[in-house]
Design a protein around this motif. Structure first.
Motif, PDB file in Angstrom:
ATOM      1  N   SER A 129      12.099  -0.618  -4.497  1.00 21.27           N
ATOM      2  CA  SER A 129      12.244  -2.064  -4.318  1.00 21.27           C
ATOM      3  C   SER A 129      13.390  -2.386  -3.370  1.00 21.27           C
ATOM      4  O   SER A 129      13.260  -3.197  -2.450  1.00 21.27           O
ATOM      5  N   ARG A 130      14.526  -1.721  -3.593  1.00 20.86           N
ATOM      6  CA  ARG A 130      15.670  -1.959  -2.704  1.00 20.86           C
ATOM      7  C   ARG A 130      15.396  -1.418  -1.308  1.00 20.86           C
ATOM      8  O   ARG A 130      15.859  -1.983  -0.308  1.00 20.86           O
ATOM      9  N   ALA A 131      14.637  -0.325  -1.219  1.00 20.73           N
ATOM     10  CA  ALA A 131      14.281   0.205   0.101  1.00 20.73           C
ATOM     11  C   ALA A 131      13.444  -0.814   0.870  1.00 20.73           C
ATOM     12  O   ALA A 131      13.665  -1.029   2.072  1.00 20.73           O
ATOM     13  N   ARG A 132      12.504  -1.443   0.187  1.00 21.84           N
ATOM     14  CA  ARG A 132      11.686  -2.464   0.860  1.00 21.84           C
ATOM     15  C   ARG A 132      12.550  -3.627   1.334  1.00 21.84           C
ATOM     16  O   ARG A 132      12.335  -4.172   2.427  1.00 21.84           O
ATOM     17  N   THR A 133      13.501  -3.997   0.528  1.00 25.95           N
ATOM     18  CA  THR A 133      14.398  -5.086   0.926  1.00 25.95           C
ATOM     19  C   THR A 133      15.206  -4.693   2.157  1.00 25.95           C
ATOM     20  O   THR A 133      15.382  -5.490   3.088  1.00 25.95           O
ATOM     21  N   ARG A 134      15.679  -3.459   2.172  1.00 24.51           N
ATOM     22  CA  ARG A 134      16.534  -3.006   3.275  1.00 24.51           C
ATOM     23  C   ARG A 134      15.785  -2.891   4.593  1.00 24.51           C
ATOM     24  O   ARG A 134      16.338  -3.208   5.649  1.00 24.51           O
ATOM     25  N   GLU A 182      17.578   2.164   7.191  1.00 26.90           N
ATOM     26  CA  GLU A 182      17.395   1.234   8.306  1.00 26.90           C
ATOM     27  C   GLU A 182      17.271   1.971   9.622  1.00 26.90           C
ATOM     28  O   GLU A 182      16.451   1.609  10.481  1.00 26.90           O
ATOM     29  N   ASP A 237       8.423  -0.169  -9.246  1.00 26.75           N
ATOM     30  CA  ASP A 237       9.558  -0.322  -8.323  1.00 26.75           C
ATOM     31  C   ASP A 237       9.086  -0.809  -6.965  1.00 26.75           C
ATOM     32  O   ASP A 237       9.727  -1.654  -6.338  1.00 26.75           O
ATOM     33  N   ASP A 294       9.985  -4.304   5.066  1.00 23.06           N
ATOM     34  CA  ASP A 294       8.557  -3.993   5.176  1.00 23.06           C
ATOM     35  C   ASP A 294       8.148  -3.665   6.608  1.00 23.06           C
ATOM     36  O   ASP A 294       7.030  -3.966   7.043  1.00 23.06           O
ATOM     37  N   VAL A 353      16.233   7.189  -4.194  1.00 20.22           N
ATOM     38  CA  VAL A 353      16.068   5.878  -3.563  1.00 20.22           C
ATOM     39  C   VAL A 353      15.235   4.962  -4.465  1.00 20.22           C
ATOM     40  O   VAL A 353      14.191   5.373  -4.971  1.00 20.22           O
ATOM     41  N   ASN A 354      15.694   3.748  -4.669  1.00 20.97           N
ATOM     42  CA  ASN A 354      14.908   2.746  -5.382  1.00 20.97           C
ATOM     43  C   ASN A 354      13.960   2.082  -4.387  1.00 20.97           C
ATOM     44  O   ASN A 354      14.393   1.544  -3.370  1.00 20.97           O
TER      45      ASN A 354
END
Length: 358
Positions: free
Chosen positions: A277-282, A258, A315, A285, A274-275
């Motif tokens: 999908s979870r990175a995109r959520t965090r 973040e 992912d 986008d 780092v995953n």
């Protein structure tokens, strides 16, 4: 100099989160020791420094992986330590040991003597950029790069690579004022250095914060990210009527996604811990993601390479709207079989076209 129209802009479009037909791929250290042709050119040059400081040799090794593989970007062949070398620290590459500085920065006098170098000392880099752009003939975009102010400072103080970062962390804790002065000079120099690469023809730039992950929370923000932000803030973001995307990459920076996402860059590189999908959520986008295959996957055989490539793409999720550039989570190993790279590039392109394009 009039340059031909870019034939493949998928990499740039994905960085800017624009629609793309497939996931673009390039690889950190894609021009390097795993390629026999690179080793032959380096031997011809006589040393790493003679290779890096000769625009014709630098151009040749930059183009070598593009002759073998259907990559979506070229990256300038150089080294992040050319900047402190231009400051007078005396860089050399010792066989079997890596980079060493003859005059590391260890005390107050050393720090106070530091100055931003005259960019003419780095003209060989800018000449290489211009030559590579010409020789690419619009095939793919060219990436310029530099080390982050913190990572460069680590090498400047340690004098070489380090396992424990004892010397640079000692200065940081004992004399934070000296560290901040060094980082300020590095940020100013790095910004000017990258802007000169852009003026010479780089179509995207990347900032490598290879050692940012060795810092503790709060100190990362103070001593690394703050100066990365200063560099990004000062960069040319449009040249010759085109947006120039900026990628930042902190190895080991997964806990600060973040924070990094707020530095002003267009894209963030992430390592294999780092995953996506979870990175995109965090990060919501806010910017594109680059990565993040473990380079050691390349030693697992064809089935593992294709499986792990698909996993990384899955992912991230649908890529039709852009936002993902496939890469390793750090540089390719020198022991990698070039045939394995060909398998990886094929799988990334073919799988993303079949399953994730719009």
């Amino acid at each position: 100099m009039s340059l031909p129209q870019l034939k493949n802009d998928v990499f740039l479009r994905s960085l800017l989160r624009e629609p793309v037909p497939y996931t673009p791929i390039w690889l950190m250290r894609q021009a390097g020791r795993y390629l026999p042709e690179y080793n032959a050119t380096r031997a011809q040059a006589g040393s790493f420094m003679q290779l890096a400081q000769n625009p014709e040799f630098a151009c040749e090794v930059t183009l070598q992986p593009l002759r073998r593989f259907d990559l979506d970007a070229a990256i300038l062949f150089s080294d992040i330590l050319t900047v402190p070398h231009a400051m007078g620290l005396g860089l050399d590459f010792v066989a079997g040991e890596g980079p060493r500085f003859a005059r590391p920065v260890r005390n107050e006098a050393d720090v106070m003597a530091l100055q931003a170098p005259d960019m003419s000392k780095l003209q060989y880099v800018f000449d290489a950029v211009s030559l590579i752009r010409k020789e690419l003939d619009g095939k793919v975009p060219l990436i310029g790069f530099a080390g982050s102010p913190w990572t460069i400072a680590c090498y400047m103080v340690e004098g070489q690579g380090s396992d424990d970062y004892r010397l640079v962390k000692s200065m940081m804790y004992q004399r934070p004022d000296l560290m901040h002065r060094m980082l300020e000079i590095n940020a100013q120099t790095t910004c000017e250095y990258l802007n000169n690469q852009i003026r010479a023809g780089a179509q995207a730039v990347m900032l490598f914060d290879s050692w940012g992950g060795v810092l503790s929370d709060s100190l990362f923000q103070e001593f690394s990210l703050a100066y990365t932000r200063k560099v990004v803030d000062g960069l040319i973001r449009e040249h010759d009527g085109k947006r120039v995307p900026v990628i930042v990459f902190t190895k080991g920076g997964g806990m600060w996604l973040e924070d990094i996402a707020g530095c002003g860059a267009d894209a963030m590189g992430v390592d294999w811990t780092v995953n996506l999908s979870r990175a995109r959520t965090r990060i919501g986008d806010k910017l594109a993601l680059q990565g993040n295959l473990d380079p050691m996957t390349m030693f697992g055989g064809e089935e593992a390479i294709r499986r792990e490539a698909r996993r990384v793409i899955d992912d991230f999720g649908p890529v039709g709207q852009g936002g993902h550039v496939f890469n390793f989570g750090h540089g390719i190993s020198r022991f990698t079989d070039p045939e394995a790279v060909g398998i990886l590039v094929d799988e990334v392109h073919s799988y993303s076209r079949r399953h994730h394009s719009v």
